[in-house]
Structures are given as structure tokens and as C-alpha cells.
Design a protein around this motif. Structure first.
Motif, short mmCIF file in Angstrom:
data_model
loop_
_atom_site.label_atom_id
_atom_site.label_comp_id
_atom_site.label_asym_id
_atom_site.label_seq_id
_atom_site.Cartn_x
_atom_site.Cartn_y
_atom_site.Cartn_z
N LEU A 307 24.37 9.19 -63.90
CA LEU A 307 23.63 9.71 -65.23
C LEU A 307 23.35 11.04 -65.17
CD1 LEU A 307 20.98 6.74 -65.32
CD2 LEU A 307 22.97 7.11 -66.85
N SER A 308 23.84 11.85 -63.86
CA SER A 308 23.20 13.18 -63.59
C SER A 308 24.31 14.14 -64.71
CB SER A 308 23.71 13.53 -62.39
OG SER A 308 23.79 14.97 -61.96
N ASP A 309 23.78 15.21 -64.98
CA ASP A 309 24.49 16.36 -65.67
C ASP A 309 25.49 16.98 -64.89
OD1 ASP A 309 23.64 15.73 -68.21
OD2 ASP A 309 22.03 16.96 -68.20
N LEU A 310 25.09 17.06 -63.45
CA LEU A 310 25.71 18.03 -62.39
C LEU A 310 26.84 17.05 -61.91
CD1 LEU A 310 22.89 20.00 -60.52
CD2 LEU A 310 25.01 20.87 -62.02
N LYS A 311 28.22 17.45 -61.92
CA LYS A 311 28.92 16.86 -61.41
C LYS A 311 29.05 16.82 -59.63
CE LYS A 311 32.42 18.30 -65.08
NZ LYS A 311 33.38 19.17 -65.18
N ILE A 559 16.82 10.50 -63.10
CA ILE A 559 17.37 9.49 -62.26
C ILE A 559 16.41 8.81 -61.46
CG2 ILE A 559 18.97 9.32 -60.44
CD1 ILE A 559 20.58 11.37 -61.63
N ILE A 560 15.17 9.48 -60.96
CA ILE A 560 14.42 8.67 -59.86
C ILE A 560 13.50 7.48 -60.68
CG2 ILE A 560 12.13 8.97 -59.16
CD1 ILE A 560 12.97 11.91 -57.97
N PRO A 561 13.04 7.72 -61.94
CA PRO A 561 12.48 6.49 -62.56
C PRO A 561 13.75 5.18 -62.89
CG PRO A 561 11.95 8.39 -63.71
CD PRO A 561 12.96 8.67 -62.72
N VAL A 562 14.82 5.72 -63.22
CA VAL A 562 15.84 4.97 -63.29
C VAL A 562 16.20 3.97 -61.86
CG1 VAL A 562 18.48 4.26 -63.87
CG2 VAL A 562 17.06 5.91 -65.14
N VAL A 563 16.15 4.62 -60.98
CA VAL A 563 16.33 4.13 -59.50
C VAL A 563 15.46 3.24 -59.28
CG1 VAL A 563 16.75 4.70 -57.02
CG2 VAL A 563 17.96 6.17 -58.65
N LEU A 564 14.43 3.49 -59.48
CA LEU A 564 13.16 2.55 -59.42
C LEU A 564 13.29 1.18 -60.05
CD1 LEU A 564 9.97 4.78 -59.14
CD2 LEU A 564 10.95 3.62 -57.08
N LEU A 568 13.85 -2.53 -58.57
CA LEU A 568 13.02 -3.53 -58.92
C LEU A 568 13.30 -4.65 -59.39
CD1 LEU A 568 9.87 -3.90 -58.50
CD2 LEU A 568 9.74 -2.95 -60.86
N LEU A 569 14.42 -4.54 -60.26
CA LEU A 569 14.96 -5.85 -60.85
C LEU A 569 16.02 -6.48 -59.91
CD1 LEU A 569 16.14 -4.19 -64.31
CD2 LEU A 569 14.21 -5.81 -63.90
N ILE A 570 16.79 -5.88 -59.18
CA ILE A 570 17.49 -6.36 -57.92
C ILE A 570 16.53 -7.16 -57.04
CG2 ILE A 570 18.93 -6.14 -55.97
CD1 ILE A 570 20.23 -3.66 -57.59
N LEU A 571 15.43 -6.49 -56.84
CA LEU A 571 14.43 -7.35 -55.73
C LEU A 571 14.05 -8.56 -56.46
CD1 LEU A 571 12.70 -4.42 -53.92
CD2 LEU A 571 14.36 -5.90 -52.84
N MET A 572 13.60 -8.42 -57.65
CA MET A 572 13.07 -9.58 -58.31
C MET A 572 13.90 -10.72 -58.22
SD MET A 572 10.93 -7.86 -61.54
CE MET A 572 9.41 -7.07 -61.34
N MET A 573 15.31 -10.66 -58.69
CA MET A 573 16.07 -11.62 -58.51
C MET A 573 16.44 -11.96 -57.35
SD MET A 573 19.26 -10.43 -61.26
CE MET A 573 19.24 -8.60 -60.52
N LEU A 574 16.35 -11.13 -56.25
CA LEU A 574 16.76 -11.68 -54.84
C LEU A 574 15.47 -12.30 -54.27
CD1 LEU A 574 18.28 -11.29 -52.05
CD2 LEU A 574 17.38 -9.35 -51.57
N LEU A 575 14.47 -11.82 -54.50
CA LEU A 575 13.04 -12.87 -53.80
C LEU A 575 12.62 -13.56 -54.79
CD1 LEU A 575 11.55 -9.82 -52.33
CD2 LEU A 575 12.94 -11.23 -51.03
N VAL A 622 16.77 9.12 -53.44
CA VAL A 622 17.75 7.93 -53.47
C VAL A 622 17.99 7.36 -52.34
CG1 VAL A 622 20.41 7.53 -54.14
CG2 VAL A 622 18.87 8.85 -55.45
N PHE A 623 18.21 8.22 -51.13
CA PHE A 623 18.83 7.66 -49.95
C PHE A 623 17.37 6.82 -49.29
CE2 PHE A 623 21.72 11.38 -49.56
CZ PHE A 623 22.81 10.46 -50.13
#
Length: 731
Positions: A307-311, A559-564, A568-575, A622-623
Motif C-alpha cells: 500500500l506504500s507510495d514509496l517503491k 500502513i500501521i493501522p492496516v497491519v494491526l 488481528l483478523l488472522i489471530l481471530m481465525m487461528l485462535l 512491521v517487523f
């Protein structure tokens, strides 16, 4: 080594599932041969990454950026894409006629150097008579890391004693970056592998096993590099030294972490089962889910960078994601195949001995050594522990307010000595500080004089010139009285070069081109020339840095809010829970904030760094969030499985006790690999190395050991709300 997360139900441990003959012979052999071929082909590409990589900052800006559009148009006026090198020659006293003549001869001789492209300007003396500057156009395809030192060496041998020559400007700083990144293939890999090897030897107390795990990581890196190199050669991906360094570290760290999980499970299964084939199948079943879940979470977080503007950011996402894919594949295919072939010999001299009594899954947690005692201690006063831990971390977060992440001067990107930086300082002492890196303003021909007047009215502009083909120097000064003659007295005024009805103005900055004052001058010019009466485009080195910082700040906010949300959605499906994932993400964010706060204090008060790139918090987030959440996944998937049989409270205690050793080892490995980035003298990588390494250790020893288990114990079954586990009694 304690058993990593995985199925914990009862199994017939004496014999286990019967393994087909194909698995025992053919499949391991084929897997090993395939990986050997991939590594053999991909290995030589370590020395060829520079063929498909670029450190040109403009190349990473979006096409819509004003600096990008200005650079594309500026080439039409000069007819060349040459990179300017500014040679600054200084003396201790005012330069004599003999010295000026020697300087002229020495600089003209540079025309014979391979890589010099176009006409070299005559020496331009400073007003104080103590220095001259010379503009040398260099081939953009040349290896500046070799060419720039060659120019300095040629000048040093030809100039009289007492004169000092330095190469600065865009070419000089590009050469500095190239020299700094030159250690990626050798020094960075060597330090990272050595650090991991030391940790593995301490963890396993074995001779062969650490080498097997390291080989798995290197094979994964070779295969990933093979694919990425060809994608970059086909212009599908964009590579830089920065991306390359992060890729190396990420693959080695992730592949080793995933290998640790499998090795721990395989060793435990060899104690519980006689046949190594059966142990391999059972260990794989217990490792596949947590590795795929953790790797998938990291990949999802990295792909959010698209989603970044910077390549430079958007291309890191798929490059790093490819690396994680190969790290998972190697840990789940190559490593099991090698360990199956080696069997118990791989653990020499501490062979795992078959013992049927180890199949008792209800053994006391204290049997798990130090981690069993830690788990029991946390269970005694969970509320006190999580509250105190959260308060300490929150206090650490306050330091993040001191992090100055709005960009750093180009001259400070490289840590340590820099000839280009010294040259820029000398340039600023004897010439206008922005000489050699002017602001480029492309305007309509009829707006030439009006635009010139606006530039000259700005205190940040020292002088203005216009490109002119009939001028000996290729440009002519422009004043409030119009274009001036460039030649002997009485010469006619030069005619501006016109391309598609436009002309190119160049404004010499009064401040250093990489300073905050110069960036403010560019902002002011854009505001003044952005009036409806003008169609001006402002570019140049300073504008490129400005647009890069602005785009990076935009990426960080997006990007930071999108990553969160994605994690969060992946963890909900996993757990299969809502509350547990929210708490896990919240604790990881708290850990990141503390790491950033401590880093800000260290950067400012210990290392005295000039600031940080706007992308530093983004990369660190991100990391740390994507990788840090892995350890919570390893812990909580095991806690959930134990809770199904032992109850919520006992599930947390047993989960922490059983996973403590392997997760801590994984955290140490990941922290050590990221810390290895600090051997590359690039400010951005050193800062990322500290933030991620410290954050991983904080997450490993504090968040996952104390905060998360204490919260889970205090909430009890409610943490699994709204799943049925929050309401059921253990089986």
C-alpha cells in the motif's frame, strides 16, 4: 528442549504410525537433491545482486511525485542522464596562478578515465581564493563505488603538495552508499551466521545439529535469492542495498526459528518413539500448523507494505514475503529430510534415548525445569504481575515522543568517515552551500522572467541560471534584468534551451542541499510557483529528499493501522476467539512502543544520531508486530490445546512451561540476526537493528513470559470468548 506447540493428545508412543517405504528412502532423497540444486544455482547470485539493484532515491518515488516528473523532464534539456560529481579542491592559503594551472591540467586529465561522460567544466574559483570547484559528469551505469575513489586517487597524484581534492555531490554520496553496502554479501552474512551458530551450539550442545540448521537457513536464502534476482532482472521487483540486507537477515532468522520448532519436536518424538520415520511424521504434524500460522502472519504483515507510495517500501513487501515462504519450505521439507536421514546421530553427543515414560502428557509442569518453575511462579500472583509489567512498559513508551523521525540529511546516511561529507563541508565554507545540487524549476518559456524573479526574492536562493545550448558552460545566469551574456565582454546574451515550450531554471541554494532549511526553500518555491498563473515543476536532489520523507510519513500513517487489522483478523481465525487476539495485539503494540521509546533515548543521548528516517518507525513496527506476534502464536496455540484437556488455568501454566525453552531460543536467534545489521554503516539499518533486536528480546523475556500468561491466568476461560472453550470444562 521443551516440546514446541503442537497436538498434545495421547499417542501410542512405542511404535507410532507406520511410515511407507517411499518416505523412508525416496522422498527425503528427492527433497535433499532439489534443495541442493536450488542452492547450487542460487549461490553464485550473491555476488551479482548489484546488477539488478539501485540506490537512486528518485527511482523509489511514485511516478506522480513532483521530483520524479521534474527529473524525467530535466533529461530532455541536458540530453544526458549523467550523474554530477562535484570536485572540491582546497588549499591552506590563497591559490596561486601556478596551482590553478596545475588544477586545470589535473582535472582535464580526468577526461581519459573510463566512466567520465561529457564535458568537464573549467575550475571555478571561490571568492576567497582558497578553493575551486569542478563539475564532472559520470556515466550513470558506472560503478560509482570504484569510479569516485579512482577520481580522487588520480587527482591526489597529479595535484601539487598542499592541495586536497574531494568528490562530493550526488555522485560522491552514491559512492559512499555503495561502499557501505559492499559488506552485505560478506560481512553481514558472516556476522549473522556466526552469531546464530554460537547460539545454536549453546542451545543444542551438539556439533552436527547447528550446522544442519544453518545449512537449512542458507539453502532457503539461496533459493529465495535465485527467484528474486530474476524477478528484479525482469523489472517485476525493485532491489536496493537496504532491501537486500533486510532480506538476508529475515530469511536466516525466520528459517532458523522455524527449524528450532521442528528440531525440538523431533527430538522429543525420538524419545517417545523407537522408529525415526514415525517420529518424523508426528513431529511434522505438530510443527506444520504453528509454522504456517506464524509465517502466514508475517507474510500478511509484509504484504501490507504494497500500500506504500514509496517503491522502496512497497517492493520490500513481496521481496521479504518470498524470503519467508522459502524459510517455511526449507524448515518443513529440507530439515525433516536431513534429520530423517541422520536420525539420532544428528544430536551427537547428546543422543535422544527412547523412553516410553515420556509419553505421559499429564506430568507436572515442574518436570520442565526452569520454565516449569517460572510458569508456577506466574500462576501464583497473575494480576500483580501483569499490572506491574504493563505499567513498566507504558512508562517506556513515553520515550517514543522524543524520537525525531522526520528525515536525516543525505550526508548523515553513512556512519563513520565520508569523503563526500567532508567535500560538502568544504563546499559550504568557500561557495554557496547548495552549489552543485541546485533546485530545478521547469516553467513555460513565457514565465521565465516572472519565475526567475520569484526565485531571486527567496532568501534560500543564492543565484539563478537557465540551460542554454549556445553558452560555453551549458547555462547562463538569469537576473532581474533577464538572461545575461556568458563570455567575453560584449558577447550577446545566451538563448535559453526550449523543449516543448518549456525552459529549465536552476537555483543555487544558499543552504546545504540536504538541510532542513533547503527543504523549506523547496516548499516555499512550490507554494509560490503553484499559483494558477504558473505551471512550474520543482525538482532536484533536495526536492527528491523532501518528497521521499513526505511519502514515507504518509505510508506510516496508512500502513500501521492496516497491519494491526490484518494481524488481528488472522489471530481471530487461528485462535477462534475475539478477546484473546485483541489482548495479544495490544501487548505486542505495547512492546513495540517500549522498544521505540528506549531506542529514542539511546539514539539521542548515547549515540547522538542526527535523527531518523520516517520509515524507521514503520519498518520497526512491521517487523516487531509481525515477528513478535509469532511467539504469542506459538504460546497461545499450545495453551489452547492444553486447555482443552487440562482446563484454562492449567492450560496456561503448561503451555508456558512446555514452550518456554524453544521460544526463548528462537527469540535469541532472531534478535542476534537483526543485530547483525548494525555491521553495515548505514544509519537506517543500524537503527532498525537496535529497535527490532531490543524489541524481540523484550517480547521474548517480558511480554510472552510474564504479561501474556499473567493476563490469560487472570481472565481464565473468559479469554477465549466467544468460543465454546470459554464456557466448557476440560475433557
Amino acid at each position: 528442549m521443551p516440546t514446541p506447540p503442537g497436538p498434545s493428545g495421547p499417542t501410542h508412543r512405542g511404535s507410532g504410525p507406520r511410515v511407507p517405504r517411499a518416505l523412508r528412502i525416496l522422498i527425503p532423497a528427492v527433497l535433499i537433491l532439489v534443495w541442493l540444486a536450488a542452492a547450487g544455482i542460487g549461490g553464485p547470485y550473491f555476488g551479482r545482486v548489484d546488477e539488478v539493484s539501485s540506490n537512486d532515491r528518485t527511482a523509489y518515488l511514485p511516478d506522480s511525485a513532483e521530483a520524479t516528473r521534474a527529473q524525467a523532464l530535466a533529461g530532455d534539456f541536458s540530453g544526458s542522464d549523467a550523474i554530477p560529481a562535484i570536485i572540491v579542491i582546497t588549499g591552506e592559503q590563497e591559490l596561486t596562478e601556478d596551482q590553478l594551472g596545475a588544477i586545470t591540467d589535473a582535472t582535464e586529465a580526468l577526461d581519459d578515465v573510463d566512466g567520465v561522460e561529457g564535458e568537464i567544466s573549467p575550475p571555478i574559483p571561490s571568492e576567497d581564493g582558497l578553493a575551486v570547484q569542478v563539475f564532472v559528469p559520470l556515466d550513470p551505469d558506472a560503478d560509482l563505488g570504484d569510479l569516485v575513489p579512482q577520481l580522487e586517487e588520480e587527482l591526489s597524484s597529479d595535484l601539487p603538495a598542499g592541495l586536497t581534492a574531494r568528490v562530493t555531490g550526488p555522485a560522491g554520496f552514491s559512492a559512499d552508499l555503495g561502499a557501505a553496502f559492499a559488506g552485505i554479501d560478506g560481512l553481514l552474512l558472516g556476522v549473522a551466521l556466526a552469531a546464530v551458530l554460537i547460539i545454536l551450539v549453546i542451545v543444542y550442545r551438539s556439533v552436527l545439529l547447528p550446522l544442519i540448521v544453518l545449512s537449512t537457513s542458507m539453502f532457503a536464502l539461496c533459493a529465495a535469492l535465485l527467484l528474486i534476482w530474476h524477478l528484479a532482472a525482469a523489472d517485476v521487483l525493485l532491489l536496493s542495498g537496504q532491501t537486500q540486507g533486510i532480506l538476508f537477515i529475515l530469511v536466516i532468522g525466520a528459517a532458523t526459528d522455524y527449524s528450532l520448532l521442528y528440531v525440538a519436536r523431533y527430538r522429543d518424538e525420538l524419545r517417545r518413539q523407537q522408529r525415526k520415520g514415525a517420529a518424523t511424521v508426528t513431529a511434522l504434524r505438530g510443527t506444520v500448523e504453528p509454522v504456517l500460522a506464524s509465517g502466514g502472519t508475517v507474510i500478511a504483515g509484509l504484504l501490507c507494505l504494497l500500500l506504500s507510495d514509496l517503491k522502496s517500501n512497497s517492493t520490500l513487501g513481496p521481496v521479504a514475503a518470498i524470503g519467508i515462504v522459502f524459510a517455511m519450505l526449507a524448515a518443513l521439507t529440507l530439515l525433516p529430510a536431513i534429520l530423517y536421514v541422520a536420525g539420532r546421530v544428528a544430536f551427537w553427543p547428546r543422543h535422544p534415548v527412547y523412553d516410553p515414560s515420556t509419553s505421559d502428557v499429564s506430568s507436572p509442569v515442574l518436570d520442565h525445569g526452569v520454565w516449569g518453575r517460572i510458569a508456577t511462579a506466574v500462576a501464583r500472583r497473575p494480576r500483580t504481575i501483569w499490572m506491574l509489567t504493563a505499567i513498566v512498559l507504558a512508562v517506556g513508551c513515553a520515550g517514543a515522543l522524543q524520537l525525531k523521525a522526520d528525515g536525516v540529511p543525505q550526508s548523515d546516511l553513512v556512519i563513520g568517515s565520508s569523503s563526500a561529507r567532508d567535500g560538502q563541508v568544504a563546499l559550504g565554507e568557500h561557495f554557496p552551500a547548495g552549489a552543485g545540487s541546485p533546485v530545478q524549476v521547469i516553467v513555460d518559456e513565457e514565465d521565465l522572467q516572472a519565475s526567475t524573479d520569484l526565485l531571486l526574492q527567496d532568501d534560500g536562493i543564492d543565484s539563478v541560471s537557465v540551460t542554454a545550448e549556445d553558452s560555453p558552460s551549458g547555462s547562463a545566469p538569469v537576473t532581474a534584468d533577464g538572461v545575461q551574456a556568458q563570455g567575453p565582454p560584449g558577447s550577446p546574451a545566451a538563448s535559453p534551451t526550449v523543449v516543448d515550450g518549456r525552459v529549465l531554471l536552476q537555483g543555487t541554494l544558499a543552504d546545504a542541499p540536504d538541510s532542513a532549511a533547503a527543504e523549506q526553500t523547496v516548499r516555499d518555491l512550490r507554494a509560490a510557483l503553484g499559483h494558477e498563473d504558473f505551471t512550474a515543476i520543482v525538482g532536484g536532489e533536495t526536492a527528491t529528499a523532501l518528497d521521499t520523507n513526505d511519502a514515507s510519513a504518509h505510508d506510516r500513517a496508512l500502513i500501521i493501522p492496516v497491519v494491526l487489522v490484518v494481524i488481528l483478523l488472522i489471530l481471530m481465525m487461528l485462535l477462534r476467539s475475539i478477546l484473546a487476539p485483541i489482548l495479544l495485539v495490544a501487548t505486542t503494540v505495547l512492546s513495540f512502543g517500549t522498544a521505540l521509546g528506549v531506542a529514542a533515548l539511546v539514539f539521542q543521548h548515547v549515540f547522538a544520531f542526527p535523527g531518523a528516517d520516517p520509515a524507521v518507525p514503520l519498518y520497526g513496527f512491521v517487523f516487531l508486530v509481525a515477528l513478535g506476534i509469532d511467539y504469542n502464536i506459538f504460546l497461545m496455540t499450545r495453551v489452547r490445546e492444553e486447555a482443552l484437556h487440562q482446563g484454562a488455568r492449567e492450560g496456561v501454566v503448561r503451555g508456558l512451561a512446555v514452550t518456554g525453552g524453544v521460544i526463548t531460543s528462537a527469540g535469541l536467534v532472531l534478535a542476534a540476526t537483526f543485530a547483525a545489521l548494525s555491521v553495515i554503516p548505514i544509519l537506517f539499518l543500524v537503527q532498525i537493528a537496535f529497535i527490532v533486536a531490543f524489541g524481540v528480546l523484550l517480547d521474548t523475556f517480558v511480554v510472552r513470559t510474564l504479561l501474556v500468561p499473567a493476563l490469560a491466568l487472570d481472565l481464565g476461560r473468559a479469554i477465549w470468548w466467544p468460543s465454546r472453550l470459554s464456557r466448557r470444562t476440560p475433557r
